[in-house]
Design a protein around this motif. Structure first.
Motif, PDB file in Angstrom:
ATOM      1  N   VAL A   1      13.906  26.280  23.545  1.00  0.00           N
ATOM      2  CA  VAL A   1      15.346  26.545  23.671  1.00  0.00           C
ATOM      3  C   VAL A   1      15.843  27.346  22.481  1.00  0.00           C
ATOM      4  CG1 VAL A   1      17.621  25.434  23.713  1.00  0.00           C
ATOM      5  CG2 VAL A   1      15.784  24.572  25.171  1.00  0.00           C
ATOM      6  N   ARG A   2      15.370  27.015  21.273  1.00  0.00           N
ATOM      7  CA  ARG A   2      15.790  27.777  20.086  1.00  0.00           C
ATOM      8  C   ARG A   2      15.340  29.225  20.171  1.00  0.00           C
ATOM      9  NH1 ARG A   2      14.351  22.918  17.533  1.00  0.00           N
ATOM     10  NH2 ARG A   2      12.341  23.767  16.920  1.00  0.00           N
ATOM     11  N   VAL A   3      14.136  29.469  20.675  1.00  0.00           N
ATOM     12  CA  VAL A   3      13.644  30.842  20.834  1.00  0.00           C
ATOM     13  C   VAL A   3      14.528  31.608  21.820  1.00  0.00           C
ATOM     14  CG1 VAL A   3      11.742  32.207  21.802  1.00  0.00           C
ATOM     15  CG2 VAL A   3      11.265  30.383  20.175  1.00  0.00           C
ATOM     16  N   ALA A   4      14.939  30.951  22.887  1.00  0.00           N
ATOM     17  CA  ALA A   4      15.747  31.611  23.926  1.00  0.00           C
ATOM     18  C   ALA A   4      17.191  31.833  23.505  1.00  0.00           C
ATOM     19  CB  ALA A   4      15.714  30.781  25.210  1.00  0.00           C
ATOM     20  N   ASN A   5      17.671  31.062  22.514  1.00  0.00           N
ATOM     21  CA  ASN A   5      19.090  31.098  22.156  1.00  0.00           C
ATOM     22  C   ASN A   5      19.336  31.418  20.684  1.00  0.00           C
ATOM     23  OD1 ASN A   5      20.355  30.247  24.745  1.00  0.00           O
ATOM     24  ND2 ASN A   5      19.055  28.469  24.419  1.00  0.00           N
ATOM     25  N   ASP A   6      18.583  32.339  20.141  1.00  0.00           N
ATOM     26  CA  ASP A   6      18.789  32.811  18.762  1.00  0.00           C
ATOM     27  C   ASP A   6      18.842  31.681  17.737  1.00  0.00           C
ATOM     28  OD1 ASP A   6      18.933  35.492  19.635  1.00  0.00           O
ATOM     29  OD2 ASP A   6      21.051  35.237  20.155  1.00  0.00           O
ATOM     30  N   GLY A   7      17.958  30.698  17.889  1.00  0.00           N
ATOM     31  CA  GLY A   7      17.867  29.612  16.923  1.00  0.00           C
ATOM     32  C   GLY A   7      18.739  28.414  17.241  1.00  0.00           C
ATOM     33  N   ASN A   8      19.559  28.488  18.265  1.00  0.00           N
ATOM     34  CA  ASN A   8      20.436  27.384  18.629  1.00  0.00           C
ATOM     35  C   ASN A   8      19.816  26.538  19.739  1.00  0.00           C
ATOM     36  OD1 ASN A   8      22.621  28.210  16.913  1.00  0.00           O
ATOM     37  ND2 ASN A   8      22.973  29.866  18.366  1.00  0.00           N
ATOM     38  N   GLU A   9      20.106  25.260  19.736  1.00  0.00           N
ATOM     39  CA  GLU A   9      19.629  24.371  20.799  1.00  0.00           C
ATOM     40  C   GLU A   9      20.711  24.238  21.870  1.00  0.00           C
ATOM     41  OE1 GLU A   9      18.177  20.703  19.156  1.00  0.00           O
ATOM     42  OE2 GLU A   9      16.431  21.684  18.294  1.00  0.00           O
ATOM     43  N   THR A  10      21.067  25.359  22.474  1.00  0.00           N
ATOM     44  CA  THR A  10      22.107  25.391  23.492  1.00  0.00           C
ATOM     45  C   THR A  10      21.512  25.013  24.839  1.00  0.00           C
ATOM     46  OG1 THR A  10      23.146  27.201  22.271  1.00  0.00           O
ATOM     47  CG2 THR A  10      23.913  26.802  24.513  1.00  0.00           C
ATOM     48  N   VAL A  11      22.075  23.967  25.436  1.00  0.00           N
ATOM     49  CA  VAL A  11      21.614  23.501  26.742  1.00  0.00           C
ATOM     50  C   VAL A  11      22.814  23.380  27.679  1.00  0.00           C
ATOM     51  CG1 VAL A  11      19.538  22.317  25.957  1.00  0.00           C
ATOM     52  CG2 VAL A  11      21.701  21.109  25.902  1.00  0.00           C
ATOM     53  N   PRO A  12      22.611  23.447  28.970  1.00  0.00           N
ATOM     54  CA  PRO A  12      21.337  23.607  29.621  1.00  0.00           C
ATOM     55  C   PRO A  12      20.837  25.045  29.522  1.00  0.00           C
ATOM     56  CG  PRO A  12      23.061  23.589  31.274  1.00  0.00           C
ATOM     57  CD  PRO A  12      23.714  23.324  29.944  1.00  0.00           C
ATOM     58  N   THR A  13      19.562  25.173  29.308  1.00  0.00           N
ATOM     59  CA  THR A  13      18.893  26.461  29.375  1.00  0.00           C
ATOM     60  C   THR A  13      17.908  26.360  30.534  1.00  0.00           C
ATOM     61  OG1 THR A  13      19.129  26.882  27.011  1.00  0.00           O
ATOM     62  CG2 THR A  13      17.386  28.082  28.159  1.00  0.00           C
ATOM     63  N   VAL A  14      18.078  27.247  31.496  1.00  0.00           N
ATOM     64  CA  VAL A  14      17.244  27.229  32.699  1.00  0.00           C
ATOM     65  C   VAL A  14      16.318  28.438  32.655  1.00  0.00           C
ATOM     66  CG1 VAL A  14      17.254  27.268  35.225  1.00  0.00           C
ATOM     67  CG2 VAL A  14      19.092  26.090  33.991  1.00  0.00           C
ATOM     68  N   VAL A  15      15.018  28.197  32.792  1.00  0.00           N
ATOM     69  CA  VAL A  15      14.035  29.274  32.771  1.00  0.00           C
ATOM     70  C   VAL A  15      13.519  29.480  34.193  1.00  0.00           C
ATOM     71  CG1 VAL A  15      11.828  30.054  31.855  1.00  0.00           C
ATOM     72  CG2 VAL A  15      13.391  28.756  30.396  1.00  0.00           C
ATOM     73  N   VAL A  16      13.738  30.701  34.688  1.00  0.00           N
ATOM     74  CA  VAL A  16      13.290  31.075  36.026  1.00  0.00           C
ATOM     75  C   VAL A  16      12.394  32.298  35.874  1.00  0.00           C
ATOM     76  CG1 VAL A  16      14.003  31.851  38.311  1.00  0.00           C
ATOM     77  CG2 VAL A  16      15.406  30.206  37.068  1.00  0.00           C
ATOM     78  N   ALA A  17      11.173  32.192  36.359  1.00  0.00           N
ATOM     79  CA  ALA A  17      10.200  33.285  36.294  1.00  0.00           C
ATOM     80  C   ALA A  17      10.049  33.813  34.867  1.00  0.00           C
ATOM     81  CB  ALA A  17      10.596  34.404  37.249  1.00  0.00           C
ATOM     82  N   GLY A  18      10.042  32.897  33.899  1.00  0.00           N
ATOM     83  CA  GLY A  18       9.842  33.277  32.506  1.00  0.00           C
ATOM     84  C   GLY A  18      11.070  33.803  31.791  1.00  0.00           C
ATOM     85  N   ARG A  19      12.210  33.922  32.486  1.00  0.00           N
ATOM     86  CA  ARG A  19      13.444  34.429  31.866  1.00  0.00           C
ATOM     87  C   ARG A  19      14.428  33.292  31.640  1.00  0.00           C
ATOM     88  NH1 ARG A  19      16.576  38.597  34.285  1.00  0.00           N
ATOM     89  NH2 ARG A  19      17.271  38.891  32.164  1.00  0.00           N
ATOM     90  N   PRO A  20      14.890  33.105  30.397  1.00  0.00           N
ATOM     91  CA  PRO A  20      15.844  32.027  30.125  1.00  0.00           C
ATOM     92  C   PRO A  20      17.273  32.434  30.489  1.00  0.00           C
ATOM     93  CG  PRO A  20      15.262  33.147  28.094  1.00  0.00           C
ATOM     94  CD  PRO A  20      14.427  33.771  29.186  1.00  0.00           C
ATOM     95  N   HIS A  21      18.022  31.458  30.975  1.00  0.00           N
ATOM     96  CA  HIS A  21      19.430  31.636  31.320  1.00  0.00           C
ATOM     97  C   HIS A  21      20.184  30.456  30.717  1.00  0.00           C
ATOM     98  CE1 HIS A  21      18.259  34.686  34.304  1.00  0.00           C
ATOM     99  NE2 HIS A  21      17.225  33.881  34.510  1.00  0.00           N
TER     100      HIS A  21
END
Length: 144
Positions: free
Chosen positions: A108-128
């Motif tokens: 989650v930190r990798v997907a959100n510039d170091g932040n633990e922002t949730v919910p983070t949904v990963v579809v086909a390798g792409r985080p949203h």
């Protein structure tokens, strides 16, 4: 253990308020307050969410079946919103509790510039991050 702190606090606070109301001669109000706090505790507990698995296992399963991976944490209002809007379909996604899984928190930190922002949904390798629940429902319908 950390996932249960908020629900336990809700129950304790509700119990304290209900005790005060009951001893003040308002048993009906005490019961209503206690019920409200117990409901808040239930909604914020990990029991509302499908069983969490580890991030590596979720990624492996998602690669095999195409289902989204949902990174969440207990007490998160946006996670609760996503979970309730998905309804019964929520069980089709792979859920990862970032408080229980350090690798999930790192993803989650990798997907959100170091932040633990949730919910983070990963579809086909792409985080949203915090996607629209209707969009997530569409992703769940298209998955195997």
């Amino acid at each position: 253990m950390r996932a249960w702190i908020l629900p336990v606090l809700f129950v304790l606070c509700g119990s304290g308020l209900a005790t005060g109301l009951a001893s003040g001669g308002s048993p009906g109000a005490a019961a209503a307050v206690l019920l409200g706090f117990v409901l808040l505790a239930g909604v914020n507990s990990p029991l509302v969410f499908p069983r969490s698995i580890g991030a590596l296992e979720a990624q492996r399963r998602s690669a095999a079946d195409g289902r989204p991976v949902v990174y969440w944490r207990p007490g998160c209002a946006y996670c609760i919103r996503l979970r309730t809007r998905l309804g019964r379909r929520a069980r089709r996604a792979h859920w990862v509790d970032i408080w229980r899984d350090p690798q999930g928190a790192a993803a989650v930190r990798v997907a959100n510039d170091g932040n633990e922002t949730v919910p983070t949904v990963v579809v086909a390798g792409r985080p949203h991050t915090n996607p629209d629940p209707a969009w997530v429902r569409e992703q769940l319908s298209g998955a195997v």
